[in-house]
Structures are given as C-alpha cells and as structure tokens.
Design an enzyme around this catalytic site. Sequence first.
Site, PDB file in Angstrom:
ATOM      1  N   GLU A   1      -9.769   6.100   2.911  1.00  0.00           N
ATOM      2  CA  GLU A   1     -10.651   5.060   3.436  1.00  0.00           C
ATOM      3  C   GLU A   1      -9.776   3.851   3.691  1.00  0.00           C
ATOM      4  OE1 GLU A   1     -10.114   5.386   0.241  1.00  0.00           O
ATOM      5  OE2 GLU A   1      -9.577   3.307  -0.201  1.00  0.00           O
TER       6      GLU A   1
ATOM      7  N   LYS B   1       0.813  -1.220   0.000  1.00  0.00           N
ATOM      8  CA  LYS B   1       0.000   0.000   0.000  1.00  0.00           C
ATOM      9  C   LYS B   1       0.849   1.272   0.000  1.00  0.00           C
ATOM     10  CE  LYS B   1      -4.232  -1.759   0.186  1.00  0.00           C
ATOM     11  NZ  LYS B   1      -5.169  -1.564  -0.950  1.00  0.00           N
TER      12      LYS B   1
ATOM     13  N   SER C   1       1.676  -9.692  -0.697  1.00  0.00           N
ATOM     14  CA  SER C   1       1.411  -8.245  -0.665  1.00  0.00           C
ATOM     15  C   SER C   1       1.549  -7.620   0.717  1.00  0.00           C
ATOM     16  CB  SER C   1       0.026  -7.969  -1.228  1.00  0.00           C
ATOM     17  OG  SER C   1      -0.937  -8.740  -0.537  1.00  0.00           O
TER      18      SER C   1
END
Lengths: 273, 407
Positions: free
Chosen positions: B122, B100, B389
């Site tokens: 969000e 991210k 990830s």
Amino acid sequence: MNRIDQRFAQLKSQRRPALIPFVTAGDPNPAWTVDILHALVQAGADLIELGVPFSDPMADGLVIQQASERALRKGMRLERVIALVRSFRLTDATTPVVLMGYLNPVEYFGWERFAAAARAAGIDGVLLVDCPPEEADSVRPVLAKHRLAQIFLASPTTTAVRLKRMAELAQGYVYYVSFAGITGADQMVLADVHQHLAALRNVVKTPIAVGFGIKTAAQAVALADDADGIVIGSALVEKLAIATDAKSAQQIAHEFLSPIRTALDAVSKPQAA
Amino acid sequence: MLNAIDPPSDYFTQPDARGHFGPYGGQFVADTLMAPLAELAAAYAEAQADPTFLAELDHDLKHYVGRPSPIYHAQRLSQQVGGAQILLKREDLNHTGAHKINNTIGQGMLARRMGKTRIIAETGAGQHGVASATVAARLGLECVVYMGATDIERQSINVFRMKLLGATVVPVTSGSKTLKDALNEAMRDWVSHVDHTFYIIGTVAGPHPYPMLVRDFNAVVGREARRQMVEQFGRLPDALVACVGGGSNAIGLFHPFLNDAAVAMFGAEAAGLGIASGKHAASLSAGRPGVLHGNRTYLLCDDDGQVTETHSVSAGLDYPGVGPEHAWLKDTGRASYVGITDAEALAAFHALARTEGILAALESSHAVAQAMKLARTLPNDRLILCNLSGRGDKDVQTIAAIEGIAL
C-alpha cells in the site's frame, strides 16, 4: 438455554440445517431494516446475522463495503443497530439475532455498556471479525456476564492447535469461512469445503455454520449435509440495494430467501416416524 | 488524551510474543490471516538468526541503498534559527530518495526466502510504493501497489515511477480514497492470495509481526546515527526529532536510543490546518485508543468509532492511526508527540532550501519545523538530530499549486 442453542437443538431434532441470512443494518435505509428482518423470518430464516457498518471493513468484498458506506451515510451507528433489534423483538421473541462487525465501534461504545444494551435489546450473540480468540481475553468475561455468545470464525488456514483452543471457547456456533478470501468472492471449491468441514467436525462440539461466497440454492443444498447452518450475505445484500421502499425491500428479501429454504427442505431428512 | 503507563527499566523488551507493546499492538485480524502472520513471524525469526541473511542485508544496504547515510550539520540553518545546533540524518540521500527502502530491502529478502512470487504494497505519498516496486524489480517478482485515488492525483510523479519499475498501480476508490483505504485493499488482496503473495507493509502499523519487523529494518538509521554521533561529535545528541504518520522513520531513529535516558525524543505529527480545525492527521495528539488495521493504537475516529478522514499537506502523513509502539512510547512518557501545521512545514521547507540547498520531502519538513522550534528554546551547545526522512522532488508540484505558481 439461549435462543441460539435452542434453535440449533430444535433444527437438529428435525435434521434440518439452519438458514442464516446476513444483512447490513441500515442498508439501504435504516427505516426498512426491521421490515427486512421480519420478511427474512417469514421466508424461512432460522437465525439472523445483522451487520454493524464500519468505515474500514477489511474482510469484506465490494458489496458489503458499499452497503456499509450507504448505511453510515444514512446515519447508522452501533447505538441505532441495537435499537433496531429492540424494535424487531417487539414482534419476534424467538429468532436468534447475532451482531456481526468489527471491534472498533464496540471499543468506542464501551464493552460493558455495549453488552448490557445488546442483551437488553434481545441480541443473542456477537461475531467480531477482527477479534480472534487470541485477542478476546478481556472481552470474554463481559460478554459472559451478559450472556451473549461469542462466535468465532474458523477458516481453511486455521491450524489444529488454534482450532482446539477455539473449540474450547466457542459459544453458539463456529462460523467456517469457506475459502481464504473476502466476503462475496467466487472462490469456493466445494470439495475443499466438504473436506475441511469433516475435519472441523472432529474437534468442534458446537454447531458449525458455513459462509463466504454462498450465493445460490444449489450451493446451499450441496453443503446442507456437512454443516449445521448456511450463511448467505453478499448475494442478498446486493439484491436489497435496489429496493425503493420498505415494501419492495421486504419483497426482494422474501423472493431471494424463500427458494433457498424450499430447496434446503427438499433435501433435508426428517426423522423416521 | 493520555493513558499514563509506568516506564519500563528496559525499552528493548517490546513487543511481547504476540506483538503487544503494553496495551497496544496485537493481531486483530480475521481468522484466515492468523496462520500467514505466524508463518511470517517464524520466517523472520529464522532469518534474524541466519548470518547469511544478515550479511546479505548489510551488503545490499551498503552497495545498493548507499548506506551509511551521512549526518550533516546544518550550520547556516542553525545560525538563522538561533539556539541549538540542528543536525540532519540524510535518509533523503538513499536510493529511491527516502528511508522506505531500508524496510523494503529487508522484506523483499524475506519474500524471496519464503518462496513467494508476488509482492503487494500500500502507499500514501508513493515513496513506499516506489521502494517496493524497486525491490520487486530487482528480485524479479510481480508487484501490485494499492494507492488511494486521491493520492494518485496528488503524487503523479511517484505513480509514473512505479509504472516505470514494472509495478501495477491499483487505484482505491473506497472510503476516503487515501492511505488507510489502500491498506484495507492490500489486506483484502493478501487474504485472497496468501499462498503465493507477500504483503510488504510500509509502516510500523498492521498486525504483529509487522510493527516489529518494519521497526527492525528501519532501526539501521538509529544504529548508524548513534555511532556517527560519537565519531563526529564525541557524544549522543540531546534530542531526536522525526515526523510521524505511521511512524516508521521515527521509530527507526528512536529505537536504538530508547534506553539512553538523556536523549529526548520528539515526534512531529501533521496538525494540518490546526488541531482545533479538525482538519489534521495527529492521532497521538488528538486521538484515542481503538483498533484499526490489525492493531490497537491511537486513532482518529468519530464517537461511533468510525475512522474519520484526515488532512495533511503531505500524503505520507495522512493516516488516521499510528504505529502501536509510538502509542506505548507516548503513554510511558518516553517520547513527546507534537503537532506541526501545513504552514509551519512549508515554512521549514523553504528555510532549509534557502540556507542549506536541500529540498526536503513535505513529510520530513514537519520534522525540520519541530527541530527549528526546539532549537530556539535551547542554548547553542546543544545538539538536535533531525531525521530528514525523504527528499522533496516528489512534492514540487504540490508546493507550486499551494503557492499559486504555474509550472
């Protein structure tokens, strides 16, 4: 001429702005909606915006979010919204009704099926909040075929280029969002709205209604000179939430709208005899 | 449901100028947001053409995030599974523990460039919230993170991390109280504060240009992997595997390989308790196209078009939509999307922990499970590159609770 154009033409000749209440279909109870609509007309509504509830109302404030959730919990769905208008039309053939909501329920229902059913039920226009003119190309011919007006939102951030295009495509009226924000917020600055509406007037040839954050008769009166229509939604929906039966819902609707009608009429300028 | 589309000769041509990936994507927003989106698209195009911006981005990715992330050959796992070799792209080793940060570093730099003073985001699992709060702290910007009340309960460690980083976490209690509702609320905030606020969307969804720019910032994963594969193994992998909620880590890995026809691609969606149970979040496997959060894509809805509640053991995959480029890749047949159940993901989590000493995020464990399934069907000279990830530290409480272990 459809009911929306007829109504605005008639009001223009009387030099009165349209009073446009918004209510969420099926809230607080699907069985009361038609009675509420009739009460609004009796209290002086010139046109009605009927909200189609959606699970993810991105442009709406808390009041309309909660109204949508209540209506959905009570089984409201697009097919039933159309049926409610059909029922309203049994005794009201003249008040224009515009459905206001989001794209997805219409997409899932199917555009052709929706437009045919809406027209047959006596619906006059459609305002899809998340369908700007840029994304409306495939929708336009279907709505046109069934003579449903496609109503667009304009806002303080609409650029001149987009406004020009919107003015070309606009049908019925253009709904001017009075501030950058969500429905029901207290962000409206009258001076800004006056200024924007004056600029809009130079480009848009259809009538212009103004809404978002108009809650009182005083605010409605203050905008009566600049706009062809005044939309009041959240303030009314909030009041209706406490209704306990159809009769009390009708009473609340009437008591809310009627003073605004009176105030607007007091400042309207009837044509000289 | 599949709406077959003929595959293009060049997959790098998407999206078009208004953000469409074939019939998907677009800008389905209220009028007020059209101008801010155009402003963002213009600022992004300008930044992409500015060598100073790109150099600073590279610098930060190297020295702050810790890139490049290694490709690790999971030999013991591969041996235990039997079949193809499983390679892991270690995005879990990035600063903040997931892919991210690749995106928030980039969007944070855009925010600063556009003169915005406030960042909103969000978050579902909290990883994007943490990555946004991290970047905001580093740039000295105010940060507000919207998070579903249900997710706040199941991801309390990440909530605390965001607060330590100086962010305000706002619980969202509308709708299903999860990621989709957090996204609605962040959009409402943005439309109300457009003049000074930058909205960092965490996945490849939302209105154009978000699916494109989030993809581009994450594509560093695939670009690196493509180079590393050649350096370490002398060739490209036979298959790529990544988990797909909104789909940002998957598109980041897939995109640079899209024109390499010999590289197969598999997206692992959250099948929850099984697709047939209805309790899942597999929008590509079980949904149909519609419009949500500003773009047209595959959605999980009832037959009235009302978005339904989803279920996954991993909060980060618990989303009823999916990035529009994945919808297009599904329809063109370029990528395959398969469901992995909660149980399969948990089993993969344990297998990886015991064979390789790596605790994977529950999201990434879906990809590991799919890599293991695929490996079994292939000979042992084949190479499967799986995007790991994120790391699993945030999930240990969830796993303990599921397995009835008191901590």
